[in-house]
Motif scaffolding. Structure first.
Motif, mmCIF file in Angstrom:
data_model
loop_
_atom_site.group_PDB
_atom_site.id
_atom_site.type_symbol
_atom_site.label_atom_id
_atom_site.label_comp_id
_atom_site.label_asym_id
_atom_site.label_seq_id
_atom_site.Cartn_x
_atom_site.Cartn_y
_atom_site.Cartn_z
ATOM 1 N N ASP A 1 7.457 -2.427 -18.336
ATOM 2 C CA ASP A 1 6.894 -2.762 -17.029
ATOM 3 C C ASP A 1 7.085 -4.268 -16.821
ATOM 4 O O ASP A 1 7.720 -4.936 -17.629
ATOM 5 C CB ASP A 1 5.434 -2.333 -16.924
ATOM 6 N N SER A 2 6.515 -4.800 -15.738
ATOM 7 C CA SER A 2 6.784 -6.207 -15.451
ATOM 8 C C SER A 2 6.213 -7.133 -16.529
ATOM 9 O O SER A 2 6.802 -8.153 -16.855
ATOM 10 C CB SER A 2 6.264 -6.592 -14.066
ATOM 11 N N PHE A 3 5.078 -6.733 -17.096
ATOM 12 C CA PHE A 3 4.484 -7.552 -18.144
ATOM 13 C C PHE A 3 5.378 -7.593 -19.379
ATOM 14 O O PHE A 3 5.682 -8.662 -19.923
ATOM 15 C CB PHE A 3 3.103 -7.001 -18.510
ATOM 16 N N THR B 1 8.475 -7.008 -19.444
ATOM 17 C CA THR B 1 9.720 -7.689 -19.094
ATOM 18 C C THR B 1 9.622 -9.180 -19.407
ATOM 19 O O THR B 1 10.547 -9.770 -19.964
ATOM 20 C CB THR B 1 10.022 -7.504 -17.593
ATOM 21 N N VAL B 2 8.470 -9.758 -19.075
ATOM 22 C CA VAL B 2 8.282 -11.186 -19.369
ATOM 23 C C VAL B 2 8.315 -11.417 -20.876
ATOM 24 O O VAL B 2 8.931 -12.363 -21.363
ATOM 25 C CB VAL B 2 6.952 -11.703 -18.783
ATOM 26 N N GLU B 3 7.672 -10.488 -21.613
ATOM 27 C CA GLU B 3 7.672 -10.597 -23.066
ATOM 28 C C GLU B 3 9.102 -10.586 -23.600
ATOM 29 O O GLU B 3 9.460 -11.371 -24.485
ATOM 30 C CB GLU B 3 6.905 -9.413 -23.638
#
Lengths: 78, 385
Positions: free
Chosen positions: A35-37, A39-41
């Motif tokens: 998910d977007s979270f 993805t940042v990771e």
């Protein structure tokens, strides 16, 4: 470990699923693995573990959707 | 004249777009004629006097100076302070337009579409900061993108680099015919959604609700359902017009809706409802916030970082709609729902208590539908009257 294996290892760690190592053409967003979270990771891990800087705005879900696509994009940015 | 609100608008637009279609089918470049169409339609939209023509001009000039100035600066240096300052200045007209009405002065900063245009401009500054836009952009490119008339009043919010690819493309006759076909299809879908279904729900149901409902509770309950459906058909109808006309102009504007009422959970809903806005907030607010927190190692706890990101995103989205109480409550409500779901999802990943299967999928859809409709009920402002 070659570059491809390293990238797959990072993706598998972030997705918390080893399936990405086997199925390199799996759409990880559609499969609900990322998910977007997360993805940042992933972006942070690429920078820390591989030394490749991926701007957040560059990470387009249409062109970064499978392990193979991610490897291709990272090769372009290397 | 408000875009897509009257048949006269469609008739004028249809006549203006005829040469575009003929040029497209012949495989000619659409750019030059389309500039003429854009100027004509913008003049039509902003000539009424109430739409804030002068504010629009002032706004556009300001954004041009900021963007061109920042690109020149960024080619040499890259200070965070300058980036934040430029972003703030770019958003300032929008902030003013929201605050001025409360100061009981003339809202001179506002014009039709300011909320949407601001996002198109800020996005260019952010992508310049990220090094994705390196070359100086021409006034033509910037104005053409920012004032792209099909989507000027209420989006969808396109991205500069994506828009530019389509704009520079010379469509082959076969490709253009496909675009044209899709565009006309969307426009007719828009008629069905906005002028038939949306209109009918509003006129025959919502306006007669006093006679249909037999008590206060049933009145509010029926209002919640019908307003939610009306909001979808009205906005999805507008979007279909905007995207359809874009296609005819040779630009594939992004979609805003993907069957939002079959969402399985609230996170899924935000990937299906007003997508160009929620993706904007996702990419330029949520993800940047999470990235900053992780990189600077300010907050280590995953749950806390993502929840703070959601709270920031949805409160911002709330006030972006306006500073009225209903929008702020709407934003806070969705922030609460997202953080609650975030806890639940993490818990369920570990314990796997939520059963899977077809029946549970339907149960999830029904629950999400109600959570979403209650949000729209808050958004409508009815509970605060």
């Amino acid at each position: 470990m070659d570059f491809k294996e390293k990238v797959l290892q990072v993706i598998a760690e972030v997705c918390e699923d080893d399936v990405v190592k086997e199925e390199n053409n799996l759409d990880i967003f559609e499969a609900g693995l990322l998910d977007s979270f997360a993805t940042v990771e992933l972006i942070v891990q690429f920078e820390e573990q591989l030394g490749i800087n991926v701007p957040i705005t560059e990470f387009d879900r249409d062109t970064w959707n499978t392990p193979n696509a991610i490897i291709d994009r990272l090769n372009e940015l290397k | 004249m408000t875009p897509y609100s009257s048949f006269l608008f469609f008739i004028i637009l249809g006549i203006l777009l005829l040469p575009t279609m003929i040029l497209g089918i012949m495989g000619k470049h659409l750019r030059y004629y389309n500039v003429f169409v854009s100027i004509a339609v913008l003049a039509l939209i902003f000539s009424g006097g109430d739409e804030g023509f002068y504010s629009l001009v002032l706004f556009t000039v300001l954004q041009l100076i900021l963007i061109k100035g920042y690109i020149s600066y960024r080619q040499k240096k890259n200070s965070s302070l300058v980036f934040y300052l430029m972003s703030f200045l770019s958003i300032l007209p929008l902030i003013l337009s929201k605050i001025l009405p409360f100061l009981a002065v003339d809202n001179w900063a506002s014009f039709l579409g300011i909320s949407y245009l601001t996002f198109r401009a800020v996005q260019i500054i952010i992508e310049t900061r990220d090094g994705l836009i390196k070359q100086q952009l021409s006034i033509y490119q910037l104005v053409n993108f920012m004032l792209f008339y099909p989507t000027i009043s209420s989006g969808p919010i396109d991205r500069f680099r994506r828009f530019q690819k389509d704009e520079e493309k010379r469509w082959a006759p076969e490709e253009y015919k496909e675009l044209l076909y899709k565009g006309i299809n969307k426009i007719f879908l828009g008629f069905l959604y906005k002028f038939i279904i949306g209109y009918a729900i509003n006129t025959y149901f919502i306006m007669n609700l006093e006679h249909i409902a037999d008590g206060r509770f049933s009145y509010h309950l029926l209002y919640m359902y019908s307003y939610s459906l009306y909001l979808f058909f009205d906005f999805a109808g507008y979007t279909a017009f905007a995207v359809g006309v874009s296609y005819i102009m040779g630009i594939r504007s992004p979609e805003n809706f993907n069957m939002p009422f079959i969402s399985r959970n609230i996170k899924d809903f935000w990937n299906r409802w007003h997508m160009s806005l929620s993706f904007w907030f996702r990419d330029y607010v949520f993800m940047r916030f999470v990235f900053l927190m992780k990189k600077k190692k300010w907050i280590q706890n995953k749950m806390l970082v993502s929840n703070l990101g959601y709270i920031l995103l949805f409160l911002l989205m709330g006030v972006w709609h306006g500073l009225a109480i209903q929008y702020i409550v709407y934003g806070a409500y969705h922030a609460l729902m997202m953080t609650a779901f975030n806890f639940f999802e993490t818990w369920n990943k570990k314990h796997k208590r939520w059963p899977t299967g077809n029946i549970m999928t339907i149960v999830s859809i029904v629950i999400t539908f109600h959570v979403v409709c209650f949000g729209f009920y808050l958004f409508s402002g009815r509970p605060f009257q």
